[in-house]
Scaffold this active site. Structure first.
Site, mmCIF file in Angstrom:
data_model
loop_
_atom_site.group_PDB
_atom_site.id
_atom_site.type_symbol
_atom_site.label_atom_id
_atom_site.label_comp_id
_atom_site.label_asym_id
_atom_site.label_seq_id
_atom_site.Cartn_x
_atom_site.Cartn_y
_atom_site.Cartn_z
ATOM 1 N N LYS A 35 11.783 -13.292 -19.683
ATOM 2 C CA LYS A 35 10.898 -12.136 -19.635
ATOM 3 C C LYS A 35 11.325 -11.074 -20.656
ATOM 4 C CE LYS A 35 9.490 -10.535 -15.600
ATOM 5 N NZ LYS A 35 9.433 -9.767 -14.304
ATOM 6 N N GLU A 151 6.453 5.357 -5.942
ATOM 7 C CA GLU A 151 5.362 5.313 -6.917
ATOM 8 C C GLU A 151 4.025 5.258 -6.183
ATOM 9 O OE1 GLU A 151 3.297 2.550 -7.358
ATOM 10 O OE2 GLU A 151 4.318 1.230 -5.939
ATOM 11 N N LEU A 153 1.006 4.183 -7.975
ATOM 12 C CA LEU A 153 0.222 3.670 -9.093
ATOM 13 C C LEU A 153 -0.820 2.669 -8.597
ATOM 14 C CD1 LEU A 153 3.129 2.973 -11.618
ATOM 15 C CD2 LEU A 153 1.845 5.089 -11.271
ATOM 16 N N GLU A 155 -3.037 -0.457 -9.538
ATOM 17 C CA GLU A 155 -3.136 -1.496 -10.552
ATOM 18 C C GLU A 155 -4.484 -1.375 -11.250
ATOM 19 O OE1 GLU A 155 -1.841 -5.461 -9.652
ATOM 20 O OE2 GLU A 155 -0.721 -4.774 -7.899
ATOM 21 N N PHE A 252 -12.123 4.910 -1.391
ATOM 22 C CA PHE A 252 -11.741 3.854 -0.452
ATOM 23 C C PHE A 252 -12.753 3.683 0.675
ATOM 24 C CE2 PHE A 252 -7.915 4.799 -2.727
ATOM 25 C CZ PHE A 252 -7.288 3.571 -2.877
ATOM 26 N N HIS A 254 -15.630 1.826 0.156
ATOM 27 C CA HIS A 254 -16.513 0.820 -0.418
ATOM 28 C C HIS A 254 -16.354 -0.474 0.382
ATOM 29 C CE1 HIS A 254 -17.254 3.513 -3.755
ATOM 30 N NE2 HIS A 254 -15.952 3.670 -3.879
ATOM 31 N N GLY A 260 -6.291 -6.449 -0.486
ATOM 32 C CA GLY A 260 -5.222 -7.387 -0.845
ATOM 33 C C GLY A 260 -4.272 -6.695 -1.787
ATOM 34 N N CYS A 263 0.603 -4.146 -2.509
ATOM 35 C CA CYS A 263 1.087 -3.011 -1.718
ATOM 36 C C CYS A 263 0.583 -3.013 -0.278
ATOM 37 C CB CYS A 263 0.694 -1.698 -2.402
ATOM 38 S SG CYS A 263 1.495 -1.415 -3.989
#
Length: 435
Positions: A35, A151, A153, A155, A252, A254, A260, A263
């Site tokens: 990586k 965090e 964040l 995706e 949120f 919808h 899924g 998190c």
């Protein structure tokens, strides 16, 4: 400021690149030599819009580097961020902290000066105490302070979230660490990003509570969608009607096939385990997990019903595999359970996702992966929209209707107005709509 970021997964890589873009000197560490070598060539291990350019620019500027040598990276670093994975532990659903504690041992052995050790990974309440204990045990003479900095964040929008955050939560137990963290985040002051200083345990719980609340909100509107279908109401209008209330908000709300990703599934389970360990059950979160798990297979049954109740030997086209758009993340994606339900009923599945094929292939070995949405539809007995990628929002529905063997469209994200689909000649089924 010199920063070491331990872990080059989603959180570590995005955070490290953004810190470098602020002007800090950042070195990202990972045990996976392959990586690191790929990152040095500019090859990203994840798909996140804009991340490859951000990394390349900061590597070119000399502010961002990658290594497998943790000790060298930690040496002389003012702050060391732990951003390793905390997956659900097999058997009980608790967060697996083995990577966090292994990293802590190595960091403690490598510390040479005054250092702030920051847990960026999502960890249960009290983890920071254990991190501090390990450091004191391994390096009793080290000057180190442990901070929690969770965090938040999303995706697909992580860079913007990092640079324009709603808040920055800092769990701090001493003033020395506070000063260092203020310096690290000073570049965000122009954006008026609020720094919320709390106790370390409070910070750890804020992260879990936030994700659990959002999971509850998603699950709530999904259950309301079922009620809308039964009563003749429209869930999109219901969501708008309640979302305009500032106490509730529109995000949120919808309706869809369930949540899924990396998190919500694991964090809700970890929070339930923490609650159970402390004999304070969280019944709402328990119900949320159960309802969400059941919903994913229920969406498969919804497709079967739309196809007349029998899909054996039929081909179902699926648009979108990742758990949300703008990511290649397949973790706990609703498509997995939905497709399994269809396959269990004897259907063949053909699918397309703009970014998810590489991650999906080992998880969906019997699914035919093709290169565009029209190939998915060609000759299929139904088309199912599972993930609302922008690439699916303006499809030629008349062309889709002409390609399908049976003109059935099941829109699990309510992307298309029913009347538009029907004018194109499609038999339309949405979520939370009685028509």
């Amino acid at each position: 400021m010199r920063i070491a970021m331990i872990g080059t997964g989603y959180v570590g890589l995005v955070s490290g690149a953004c810190f470098a873009d602020f002007g800090h000197d950042v070195i990202c560490v990972d045990k996976d030599a392959g990586k690191i070598e790929a990152l040095e060539r500019g090859v990203m291990p994840i798909y996140e819009p804009g991340l490859d350019t951000l990394v390349a620019n900061n590597v070119r500027a000399g502010r961002l580097a990658f290594t497998t040598d943790l000790a060298a990276a930690v040496k002389d670093a003012a702050a060391v961020f732990i951003a390793v994975g905390t997956p659900s532990r097999r058997g009980d659903g608790h967060a697996d902290l083995s990577y966090v504690f292994a990293a802590t041992h190595e960091i403690a052995a490598a510390i040479t000066g005054s250092t702030v050790v920051v847990t960026k990974s999502t960890v249960p309440v009290g983890t920071g105490d254990e991190v501090e204990r390990i450091i004191r045990e391994v390096a009793p003479d080290a000057t180190a302070w442990v901070v929690s900095n969770p965090e938040f964040l999303r995706e697909g929008a992580a860079i913007d979230d990092f640079k324009r955050p709603d808040r920055i939560v800092l769990g701090i137990e001493n003033e020395e660490a506070r000063a260092v963290m203020q310096d690290i985040y000073r570049p965000l002051y122009l954006n008026q990003a609020p720094l919320l200083f709390v106790g370390r345990r409070t910070s750890e719980l804020i992260k879990y509570a936030a994700n659990a609340f959002l999971a509850v909100k998603i699950t709530f509107i999904n259950e309301i969608a079922d009620l809308c279908e039964a009563t003749g109401a429209d869930v999109q209008q219901v969501a708008r009607g309640i979302g305009l209330d500032n106490r509730i908000g529109s995000k949120f709300l919808h309706a869809g096939p369930g949540y899924g990703g990396s998190c919500f599934p694991k964090d809700t389970l970890a929070l339930l385990k923490t609650a159970d360990d402390n004999e304070t059950p969280l019944r709402i979160v328990e119900a949320t997990v159960q309802v969400n798990d059941a919903r994913k297979r229920a969406m498969g049954r919804k497709v079967i019903k739309a196809m007349g109740g029998d899909v054996r030997g039929k081909t179902v086209g699926v648009l979108g595999l990742t758990f949300k758009p703008n990511t290649d993340d397949m973790r706990d994606a609703p498509s997995l359970a939905l497709i399994q339900t269809l396959e269990d009923a004897g259907a063949k599945v053909r699918a397309f996702d703009p970014e998810g094929h590489e991650q999906a292939r080992p998880l969906l070995p019997h699914v035919e992966l093709v290169d565009d949405p029209y190939t998915v539809a060609d000759g299929a007995d139904a088309l199912v929209l599972v993930t609302e990628w922008n690439a699916f929002r303006a499809l030629d529905l008349k062309r889709i209707a002409g390609l399908l063997a049976q003109p059935i469209l099941v829109d699990l994200r309510n992307v298309y107005p029913p009347e538009e689909a029907r004018r194109a000649g499609l038999e339309y089924t949405g979520v939370g709509r009685s028509d």
